[in-house]
Scaffold this active site. Structure first.
Site, PDB file in Angstrom:
ATOM      1  N   ASP A  47      40.295  30.237  28.792  1.00  0.00           N
ATOM      2  CA  ASP A  47      39.894  31.257  29.760  1.00  0.00           C
ATOM      3  C   ASP A  47      40.987  31.510  30.784  1.00  0.00           C
ATOM      4  O   ASP A  47      41.936  30.728  30.923  1.00  0.00           O
ATOM      5  CB  ASP A  47      38.624  30.813  30.494  1.00  0.00           C
ATOM      6  CG  ASP A  47      37.365  31.081  29.681  1.00  0.00           C
ATOM      7  OD1 ASP A  47      37.460  31.741  28.642  1.00  0.00           O
ATOM      8  OD2 ASP A  47      36.291  30.617  30.099  1.00  0.00           O
ATOM      9  N   LYS A  69      38.342  36.487  30.608  1.00  0.00           N
ATOM     10  CA  LYS A  69      37.511  37.609  31.036  1.00  0.00           C
ATOM     11  C   LYS A  69      37.512  37.620  32.557  1.00  0.00           C
ATOM     12  O   LYS A  69      37.060  36.671  33.180  1.00  0.00           O
ATOM     13  CB  LYS A  69      36.082  37.483  30.507  1.00  0.00           C
ATOM     14  CG  LYS A  69      35.969  37.548  28.991  1.00  0.00           C
ATOM     15  CD  LYS A  69      34.554  37.340  28.511  1.00  0.00           C
ATOM     16  CE  LYS A  69      33.660  38.535  28.834  1.00  0.00           C
ATOM     17  NZ  LYS A  69      34.077  39.759  28.127  1.00  0.00           N
ATOM     18  N   MET A 184      31.018  33.981  41.531  1.00  0.00           N
ATOM     19  CA  MET A 184      31.306  35.405  41.310  1.00  0.00           C
ATOM     20  C   MET A 184      30.552  36.298  42.302  1.00  0.00           C
ATOM     21  O   MET A 184      29.992  37.328  41.938  1.00  0.00           O
ATOM     22  CB  MET A 184      30.959  35.784  39.862  1.00  0.00           C
ATOM     23  CG  MET A 184      31.772  35.006  38.838  1.00  0.00           C
ATOM     24  SD  MET A 184      31.178  35.165  37.139  1.00  0.00           S
ATOM     25  CE  MET A 184      29.716  34.102  37.164  1.00  0.00           C
TER      26      MET A 184
END
Length: 279
Positions: A47, A69, A184
């Site tokens: 990642d 991502k 997030m």
């Protein structure tokens, strides 16, 4: 004759996939099994949030394949990443899927594992230290403290469409959880703060943003719920970040151990003489 201290641990076999948590950043937080997998993998599919120092533990000649991502940036589709793991395993490779934090905590590890099951690919889950615990610990903020809270809520600040999740009962969380740890969430902190204050949380409640947690680039912003939006904008800080709301943030004045290594004087009692805060 030296004996490999990790030799008793399971081996990453050809044609199989390990879904491995890399922890929040510091390679020292990798588990022994994660380090062994890195040393044995033919290919490491990693990642964006995996520290490059962790990737240096891969065996010489291992293929490092990026599958990051990041919100608002061109990224591989999740289904394509999952199917790539299947393809590599079917080619007889020893595949290590390395994900920041823990693969089962807002890491899509469950989705990837289900695809492996669908295609009869053998796999192993290797948990990692999630950023909502380990990253905050590197900022000197414990997620629980018995004089403050007996519950903590972990949530994501956006759903698959990139907006604040409608499925979250903000009123229930605001009223019921003394400490809230958000992944997030930085992009949507204005709406999230408004939701929490609408549920009864005080504008004066402590908030901390921990950016690039457990890395050399770690930065921490301490503010309050009412000032969080403006303070974050003025700071220039950018994701990745963990956001924590609650009285545990005050403990950073006493527990910022990284700051102490750099010369910060820690307070022995951040709450005054009694040392107690009512949750």
């Amino acid at each position: 004759m030296s004996i490999n201290p990790l030799s008793h641990l399971p081996a990453l076999e050809p044609g199989s996939v390990w879904l491995v948590g890399a922890g929040p950043g510091d390679p020292g937080l990798l588990t022994l099994l994660a380090a062994k997998g890195l040393a044995e993998a033919d290919v490491v599919v990693h990642d964006a949030l995996v520290n490059e120092d962790c990737l240096r533990l891969a065996q010489p000649g291992a293929e490092l394949e990026y599958a990051g991502k990041r919100g608002g940036k061109p990224s591989a589709k999740q289904r394509d990443i999952s199917l790539r793991l299947v393809e590599l395993a079917r080619a007889g490779m020893r595949v290590l899927r390395l994900k920041g934090g823990d693969p089962f905590v807002f890491g899509r590890g469950g989705e990837e594992a289900l695809t492996l099951v669908e295609h009869n690919i053998p796999f192993r889950i290797v948990p990692g230290i999630t950023a909502g615990i380990g990253g905050l610990a590197y900022a000197g903020i414990p997620v629980t403290h018995r004089e403050i809270n007996h519950a903590v809520t972990f949530l994501t600040g956006h759903d698959s469409s990139g907006i604040v999740p409608d499925a979250i009962n903000w009123e229930a969380i605001g009223k019921g959880s003394p400490v809230i740890v958000m992944y997030m969430a930085m992009k949507h902190i204005a709406q999230i703060s408004a939701n929490l204050m609408a549920s009864g949380r005080l504008a004066s409640e402590p908030v901390a943003f921990v950016c690039n947690a457990a890395t050399g680039a770690q930065r921490v912003l301490e503010t309050t719920l009412g000032k969080a939006t403006d303070a974050a904008a003025a700071s220039g800080l950018e994701p990745p970040a963990i956001v924590v709301v609650g009285e545990v943030v005050r403990l950073r004045a006493s527990l910022d151990w990284l700051g102490a290594l750099a010369g910060r004087r820690l307070q022995p009692n951040p709450f005054g003489r009694s040392g107690k805060v009512t949750a």
